[in-house]
Design an enzyme around this catalytic site. Sequence first.
Site, PDB file in Angstrom:
ATOM      1  N   LYS A 144       0.842  -1.189   0.000  1.00  0.00           N
ATOM      2  CA  LYS A 144       0.000   0.000   0.000  1.00  0.00           C
ATOM      3  C   LYS A 144       0.881   1.245   0.000  1.00  0.00           C
ATOM      4  O   LYS A 144       1.766   1.394   0.858  1.00  0.00           O
ATOM      5  CB  LYS A 144      -0.830   0.020   1.293  1.00  0.00           C
ATOM      6  CG  LYS A 144      -2.288  -0.349   1.124  1.00  0.00           C
ATOM      7  CD  LYS A 144      -2.947  -0.420   2.482  1.00  0.00           C
ATOM      8  CE  LYS A 144      -4.301   0.223   2.483  1.00  0.00           C
ATOM      9  NZ  LYS A 144      -4.968   0.065   3.799  1.00  0.00           N
TER      10      LYS A 144
HETATM   11  O1  G3P Z   1      -9.105   0.607   5.045  1.00  0.00           O
HETATM   12  C1  G3P Z   1      -8.860   1.887   5.540  1.00  0.00           C
HETATM   13  C2  G3P Z   1      -9.527   2.041   6.836  1.00  0.00           C
HETATM   14  O2  G3P Z   1      -8.900   1.265   7.794  1.00  0.00           O
HETATM   15  C3  G3P Z   1      -9.649   3.429   7.316  1.00  0.00           C
HETATM   16  O3  G3P Z   1     -10.816   3.489   8.035  1.00  0.00           O
HETATM   17  O4  G3P Z   1     -12.406   4.370   9.630  1.00  0.00           O
HETATM   18  O5  G3P Z   1      -9.959   4.902   9.868  1.00  0.00           O
HETATM   19  O6  G3P Z   1     -11.308   5.937   8.069  1.00  0.00           O
HETATM   20  P1  G3P Z   1     -11.134   4.745   8.951  1.00  0.00           P
END
Ligand code: G3P
Length: 219
Positions: free
Chosen positions: A84
């Site tokens: 990534k």
């Molecule tokens: O896959 C990306 C994810 O982990 C981010 O999620 O909720 O931290 O925006 P969030």
Amino acid sequence: MKLFLDTADLQAIKQWSKTGILDGVTTNPTLMSKAGGDPSEGVQEIARMMGAGDVSVEVTTTDPADVYQQAKRIAALADNIVVKIPCHTSYYAVIKQLVSEGVQINVTLVFSVMQGLAMNKLGAKYISPFIGRLDDINQDGIGLVQQLCMMRDQYAFKTQVLAASIRNREHLNQVILCAADVATVPVTLLEESLQHDLTDKGMERFLDDWAKLGVQQFP
Ligand code: G3P
């Protein structure tokens, strides 16, 4: 459509990998930090548990030359690793070089159609639009996923749309219905979205009614 688990929690991955519904795992530095332990060993363990399923692991350096070197080392941890890299113009040349060397790339933190187009040109395997984080700033996260899917279909692009930052059941439903290639789902949301009270109540009622027959063995 592929379903990935968005976590670095080894116990959760072990448990869900046995169900047969998981196609891969996505991690990020926040999730790895939360999981603790040795990150290289953790990644290798996740990769082993996922068999052929892709496991996304993010770079943690910023200088492009360092990102290139780290990406190569991360990719070497296991055959099913996808590296990534943030969707930033500083890394375009690095992404192109890594793709030409056969490293699979998931370009993360994608927030616009134009960023998505650029990553198609560089040959990324996945682009990861972050739905919840767009919603956080009152923009339409699901709308972006729909637009990226439309672009993929109109131009028959190969780069897969990996919907990330999925925060609730409605996000998940919308992502499935707009034909994203992958949804990566946090553990708690996966659990709650697969459970339904009527399933539980229905099972209970069938068993109660069956008991009324008083049959000892069937068949
Ligand atoms: O896959 C990306 C994810 O982990 C981010 O999620 O909720 O931290 O925006 P969030």
